[in-house]
Design a protein around this motif. Structure first.
Motif, mmCIF file in Angstrom:
data_model
loop_
_atom_site.group_PDB
_atom_site.id
_atom_site.type_symbol
_atom_site.label_atom_id
_atom_site.label_comp_id
_atom_site.label_asym_id
_atom_site.label_seq_id
_atom_site.Cartn_x
_atom_site.Cartn_y
_atom_site.Cartn_z
ATOM 1 N N ASN A 182 0.934 -0.943 -0.059
ATOM 2 C CA ASN A 182 0.114 0.105 0.151
ATOM 3 C C ASN A 182 1.027 1.163 0.254
ATOM 4 N N GLU A 183 1.777 1.236 0.779
ATOM 5 C CA GLU A 183 2.759 2.413 0.945
ATOM 6 C C GLU A 183 3.535 2.690 -0.398
ATOM 7 N N LEU A 184 3.938 1.248 -0.979
ATOM 8 C CA LEU A 184 4.707 1.555 -2.165
ATOM 9 C C LEU A 184 3.682 2.380 -3.454
ATOM 10 N N ILE A 185 2.482 1.969 -3.298
ATOM 11 C CA ILE A 185 1.560 2.423 -4.553
ATOM 12 C C ILE A 185 1.352 4.083 -4.193
ATOM 13 N N ALA A 186 1.203 4.324 -2.950
ATOM 14 C CA ALA A 186 1.342 5.753 -2.579
ATOM 15 C C ALA A 186 2.621 6.360 -2.798
ATOM 16 N N LEU A 187 3.869 5.987 -2.625
ATOM 17 C CA LEU A 187 4.992 6.325 -2.964
ATOM 18 C C LEU A 187 5.000 6.609 -4.457
ATOM 19 N N LYS A 188 4.657 5.639 -5.150
ATOM 20 C CA LYS A 188 4.606 5.891 -6.695
ATOM 21 C C LYS A 188 3.499 6.740 -7.275
ATOM 22 N N GLN A 189 2.463 7.261 -6.454
ATOM 23 C CA GLN A 189 1.502 8.124 -6.703
ATOM 24 C C GLN A 189 0.449 7.332 -7.721
ATOM 25 N N LEU A 190 0.371 5.787 -7.475
ATOM 26 C CA LEU A 190 -0.516 5.376 -8.401
ATOM 27 C C LEU A 190 -1.936 5.127 -7.658
ATOM 28 N N ASN A 191 -3.046 5.076 -8.619
ATOM 29 C CA ASN A 191 -4.144 4.767 -8.063
ATOM 30 C C ASN A 191 -4.322 3.233 -7.980
ATOM 31 N N SER A 192 -4.944 2.861 -6.841
ATOM 32 C CA SER A 192 -5.147 1.493 -6.652
ATOM 33 C C SER A 192 -6.319 0.657 -7.422
ATOM 34 N N ASP A 193 -7.096 1.483 -7.809
ATOM 35 C CA ASP A 193 -8.206 1.032 -8.535
ATOM 36 C C ASP A 193 -7.880 0.610 -9.968
ATOM 37 N N GLY A 194 -8.030 -0.794 -10.251
ATOM 38 C CA GLY A 194 -7.618 -1.217 -11.505
ATOM 39 C C GLY A 194 -6.399 -1.583 -11.604
ATOM 40 N N THR A 195 -5.573 -1.811 -10.385
ATOM 41 C CA THR A 195 -4.179 -2.038 -10.162
ATOM 42 C C THR A 195 -4.051 -3.651 -9.570
ATOM 43 N N ALA A 196 -3.187 -4.264 -9.965
ATOM 44 C CA ALA A 196 -2.696 -5.652 -9.603
ATOM 45 C C ALA A 196 -1.243 -5.849 -9.315
#
Length: 69
Positions: free
Chosen positions: A22-36
């Protein structure tokens, strides 16, 4: 805190440990919707992202759905 090296989509990245998916996704500024996410070639369910912590030399593959046609 310790700095670790991970590979994200075949790119070396240095991050501060501990870091969850979760923190990596936030760090990369990615939206978690539609992400695997796959960690070390194993898909991680979205429910487990907040409790899945990365280790030195882990490989992370992030897949994002893109609409279009």
């Amino acid at each position: 805190m310790t700095q670790i090296k991970i590979n994200v989509n075949n790119q070396p990245v240095s991050v501060i440990s501990p870091i969850s998916l979760n923190e990596l996704i936030a760090l990369k500024q990615l939206n978690s919707d539609g992400t695997a996410i796959a960690r070390n070639n194993a898909i991680v369910s979205k429910k487990a992202w907040s409790t899945t912590y990365l280790n030195d030399n882990d490989t992370v593959d992030i897949f994002t759905l893109v609409a279009g046609g």
